[in-house]
Write a protein that holds these residues in place. Sequence first.
Motif, PDB file in Angstrom:
ATOM      1  N   ALA A 156       0.777  -1.056   0.144  1.00  0.00           N
ATOM      2  CA  ALA A 156       0.039  -0.008   0.184  1.00  0.00           C
ATOM      3  C   ALA A 156       1.062   1.183  -0.148  1.00  0.00           C
ATOM      4  O   ALA A 156       0.624   2.211  -0.749  1.00  0.00           O
ATOM      5  CB  ALA A 156      -0.873  -0.061   1.114  1.00  0.00           C
ATOM      6  N   LEU A 157       1.793   1.170   0.620  1.00  0.00           N
ATOM      7  CA  LEU A 157       2.988   2.391   0.764  1.00  0.00           C
ATOM      8  C   LEU A 157       3.745   2.613  -0.851  1.00  0.00           C
ATOM      9  O   LEU A 157       3.567   3.768  -1.153  1.00  0.00           O
ATOM     10  CB  LEU A 157       3.886   1.898   1.874  1.00  0.00           C
ATOM     11  N   LYS A 158       4.084   1.436  -1.302  1.00  0.00           N
ATOM     12  CA  LYS A 158       4.707   1.641  -2.456  1.00  0.00           C
ATOM     13  C   LYS A 158       3.632   2.234  -3.547  1.00  0.00           C
ATOM     14  O   LYS A 158       4.065   3.051  -4.171  1.00  0.00           O
ATOM     15  CB  LYS A 158       5.061   0.250  -2.946  1.00  0.00           C
ATOM     16  N   SER A 159       2.319   1.833  -3.654  1.00  0.00           N
ATOM     17  CA  SER A 159       1.397   2.413  -4.222  1.00  0.00           C
ATOM     18  C   SER A 159       1.230   3.663  -3.965  1.00  0.00           C
ATOM     19  O   SER A 159       1.006   4.522  -5.095  1.00  0.00           O
ATOM     20  CB  SER A 159       0.073   1.440  -4.438  1.00  0.00           C
ATOM     21  N   PHE A 160       1.119   4.016  -2.892  1.00  0.00           N
ATOM     22  CA  PHE A 160       0.616   5.354  -2.483  1.00  0.00           C
ATOM     23  C   PHE A 160       1.927   6.325  -3.146  1.00  0.00           C
ATOM     24  O   PHE A 160       1.782   7.463  -3.466  1.00  0.00           O
ATOM     25  CB  PHE A 160       0.437   5.593  -0.993  1.00  0.00           C
ATOM     26  N   TYR A 161       3.213   5.650  -2.697  1.00  0.00           N
ATOM     27  CA  TYR A 161       4.584   6.718  -3.135  1.00  0.00           C
ATOM     28  C   TYR A 161       4.263   6.796  -4.612  1.00  0.00           C
ATOM     29  O   TYR A 161       4.848   8.003  -5.130  1.00  0.00           O
ATOM     30  CB  TYR A 161       5.761   5.857  -2.333  1.00  0.00           C
ATOM     31  N   ALA A 162       4.071   5.925  -5.508  1.00  0.00           N
ATOM     32  CA  ALA A 162       4.258   6.065  -6.862  1.00  0.00           C
ATOM     33  C   ALA A 162       3.274   6.855  -7.467  1.00  0.00           C
ATOM     34  O   ALA A 162       3.305   7.357  -8.469  1.00  0.00           O
ATOM     35  CB  ALA A 162       4.023   4.457  -7.246  1.00  0.00           C
ATOM     36  N   ALA A 163       1.960   6.985  -6.473  1.00  0.00           N
ATOM     37  CA  ALA A 163       0.947   7.623  -7.316  1.00  0.00           C
ATOM     38  C   ALA A 163       1.046   8.910  -6.920  1.00  0.00           C
ATOM     39  O   ALA A 163       0.341  10.071  -7.489  1.00  0.00           O
ATOM     40  CB  ALA A 163      -0.444   7.155  -6.707  1.00  0.00           C
ATOM     41  N   ASN A 164       2.131   9.413  -5.751  1.00  0.00           N
ATOM     42  CA  ASN A 164       2.259  10.924  -5.319  1.00  0.00           C
ATOM     43  C   ASN A 164       3.764  11.401  -5.303  1.00  0.00           C
ATOM     44  O   ASN A 164       4.204  11.819  -4.228  1.00  0.00           O
ATOM     45  CB  ASN A 164       1.598  10.972  -3.772  1.00  0.00           C
ATOM     46  N   THR A 165       4.440  10.882  -6.291  1.00  0.00           N
ATOM     47  CA  THR A 165       5.861  11.126  -6.364  1.00  0.00           C
ATOM     48  C   THR A 165       5.935  12.804  -6.236  1.00  0.00           C
ATOM     49  O   THR A 165       7.153  13.062  -5.625  1.00  0.00           O
ATOM     50  CB  THR A 165       6.340  10.901  -7.533  1.00  0.00           C
ATOM     51  N   ALA A 166       5.326  13.449  -6.792  1.00  0.00           N
ATOM     52  CA  ALA A 166       5.386  14.884  -6.466  1.00  0.00           C
ATOM     53  C   ALA A 166       5.465  15.201  -5.103  1.00  0.00           C
ATOM     54  O   ALA A 166       6.279  16.360  -4.846  1.00  0.00           O
ATOM     55  CB  ALA A 166       4.367  15.846  -7.155  1.00  0.00           C
ATOM     56  N   LYS A 167       4.832  14.578  -4.427  1.00  0.00           N
ATOM     57  CA  LYS A 167       4.910  15.192  -2.749  1.00  0.00           C
ATOM     58  C   LYS A 167       6.199  14.674  -2.086  1.00  0.00           C
ATOM     59  O   LYS A 167       6.478  15.084  -0.918  1.00  0.00           O
ATOM     60  CB  LYS A 167       3.645  14.202  -2.054  1.00  0.00           C
ATOM     61  N   PHE A 168       7.054  13.881  -2.711  1.00  0.00           N
ATOM     62  CA  PHE A 168       8.248  13.355  -1.856  1.00  0.00           C
ATOM     63  C   PHE A 168       9.475  13.904  -3.062  1.00  0.00           C
ATOM     64  O   PHE A 168      10.427  13.277  -3.235  1.00  0.00           O
ATOM     65  CB  PHE A 168       8.128  11.806  -1.839  1.00  0.00           C
ATOM     66  N   GLN A 169       9.499  15.217  -3.294  1.00  0.00           N
ATOM     67  CA  GLN A 169      10.588  15.460  -4.085  1.00  0.00           C
ATOM     68  C   GLN A 169      11.164  16.626  -2.950  1.00  0.00           C
ATOM     69  O   GLN A 169      10.649  17.454  -2.328  1.00  0.00           O
ATOM     70  CB  GLN A 169      10.128  16.384  -5.347  1.00  0.00           C
ATOM     71  N   GLN A 170      12.669  16.723  -3.293  1.00  0.00           N
ATOM     72  CA  GLN A 170      13.509  17.861  -2.506  1.00  0.00           C
ATOM     73  C   GLN A 170      13.427  18.738  -3.503  1.00  0.00           C
ATOM     74  O   GLN A 170      13.966  18.827  -4.599  1.00  0.00           O
ATOM     75  CB  GLN A 170      14.673  17.365  -2.077  1.00  0.00           C
ATOM     76  N   SER A 171      12.794  20.016  -3.395  1.00  0.00           N
ATOM     77  CA  SER A 171      12.983  21.535  -4.018  1.00  0.00           C
ATOM     78  C   SER A 171      14.418  21.457  -4.061  1.00  0.00           C
ATOM     79  O   SER A 171      15.487  21.335  -3.169  1.00  0.00           O
ATOM     80  CB  SER A 171      11.982  22.380  -3.687  1.00  0.00           C
TER      81      SER A 171
END
Length: 633
Positions: free
Chosen positions: A212-227
């Motif tokens: 579930a975490l992998k799927s959530f991460y894959a669907a929301n990659t923009a939330k886990f970017q370092q600007s």
Amino acid sequence: MLESIRKHSKFVMILLFLLIIPSFIFVGIDQSYFSGASPTVARVAGQDITQNDWDNTHRVESDRLRAENPGIDAKLLDSPEARYATLERMVRDRVFQAAAQKMHLVTSDAALARTLQGIPAIANLRKPDGSLDAEGYRALLAAQGMTPEAYEASLRRDMSVGQVVGNVMNTALATPVVANAAMDAFLQRREIQVAQFKPQDYVAKVQVSDEALKSFYAANTAKFQQSEQARVEYVVLDLKSVRDSIELNEADLQTYYKENAARLAGGQEERRASHILVNAPKTMSAAERDAAKAKAQAIADKVKANPSSFAAVAKAESQDTGSAPQGGDLGFFGRGAMVPEFEQAAFSMNKGAISDVVESEFGFHVIQVTDVKLPAVPSFAAVREKIVNDLKDQQAQRKYAEVAELFANTVYEQSDSLQPVVDKLGLKLQMADGVTREPRPGVEGPLANPAFLQALFAADSIDHKRNTDAIDLGSNQMVSGRVVNYQPAKQLALEDVTDRVKTLYVQQQSAVLAREAGEAKLQAWKADASQAQGLLPAVVVSRDNPVGMPRQVLDAALQAKTDSLPAWEGVSLGDAGYAIVKVNRIVGQAERTADFNQQASMQYVQLFGTAEGAAYYELLKKKFDVQIKVARP
């Protein structure tokens, strides 16, 4: 070779002319050649608004607001939101100017004259014959730093621009039926009850798995970017730093003390005077006033010939019944205590002197100054600190422009380091980590300034680690900085953000469970209202009194169909969960007076006109291709 060039300098100049000028003809001259390459922050109808334009306009606007509101917090004026509001006003003004020019809207001389006549401050300058006091008009505008020509040109331009949107807003109409219907909807009150389904109540029910975490991460990659971010160093030049660099010698302090002793005393000078009054109210005829003045002149000649007789003459001749028995003595008084004519005479005379005849609204006076009381002058030691502060403040204001030029030249000429300007001007080198292209929430000072951040993240600054140009922050403050270390934006690996992924996943799923639970309850309660449990106590809400309800809940409550009561509505609150709204009844409204209905109708027309004006402005923005290149804070 240099000698050859010197001998043939005229030929060389002609050759250079032939080589350079055609390049300008065929390629064109970049405006940045003249403007210092100030970046463009907005564009209206093909015309650029540069960073310099923005900075200068915001500085002028901030200075005006500070002058009008001395107690205003300077941080509010320099906030990103305040600066962006200035840019939006600049864009709006440019749009309206372009529209007025396109529509050939002009202001006639007659319209300008009518507007000027309607301004109270100018209308009060009319002479008895109805003509305008030209000198008074010029003086009134000069006090505001304007000439009549500049003011009238500005007013004429504003009137022309005002026609653009004013003609749209002034066409707003509303029949009483429409206005009352709209105001009824706005003022209607409803009694409601609310049941809340909060995500935190469903956290324990969320099933978390690696998949579930992998799927959530894959669907929301923009939330886990370092600007992208940088470690920067910067130097600020302001009035305080200039002030701190000023050194004063003792001789300057002593000179200032001697020249300003009276002001440093802190109190005010007082005068004691006696007078002889010959009454002459404004209601007297001219002949009677002339006779009163002649009498006063005779008294003045008499007491000047024998000053020691002043008290006796005052007792015998003065028509001021309050002071005559005391020989005309008025005691001590400061400035502002007497009528202007009397005060001016009394404070311009030496002790013991007798005045000429002085006319006031009460009549004619003969004045003798009998004593002068000056405030006690403090010792040099007592006011030395104040003198130091005063002199440093004055010199800092004068010196800032000179130091600012040196600051700008140094950071430009020695662009590989800020240390030279630190050493030369005695400034402090400051460091900051994690600086991003957009201001971080809560950040203040230079790192909240979009222009400075834009300069820091320019390609030349990042690639070559060069100093930025000196950026004017307004309020006598400049900054220059350089990137020490730069990290481009990158995608963070799942293993590096597992905890954050889990937190966001649980938040999302608990909100989903809350919504699903609320939707199920809504259907059940609609079918059988007796099952409803957990509803909060009833409250009465309206548009003008939401009693703290979220906007979504208020909208649902007031938009619900009330053909049959109670009415039920479900409201998704996003991450805040879900709410069920039960509308129990429509609460009766207080009886409205005719005046209330008229005011309500006028308010509706005004609001409707404002809405039409705003919509027309948005249309004009598209027509004139408005581009704002700075992100809204």
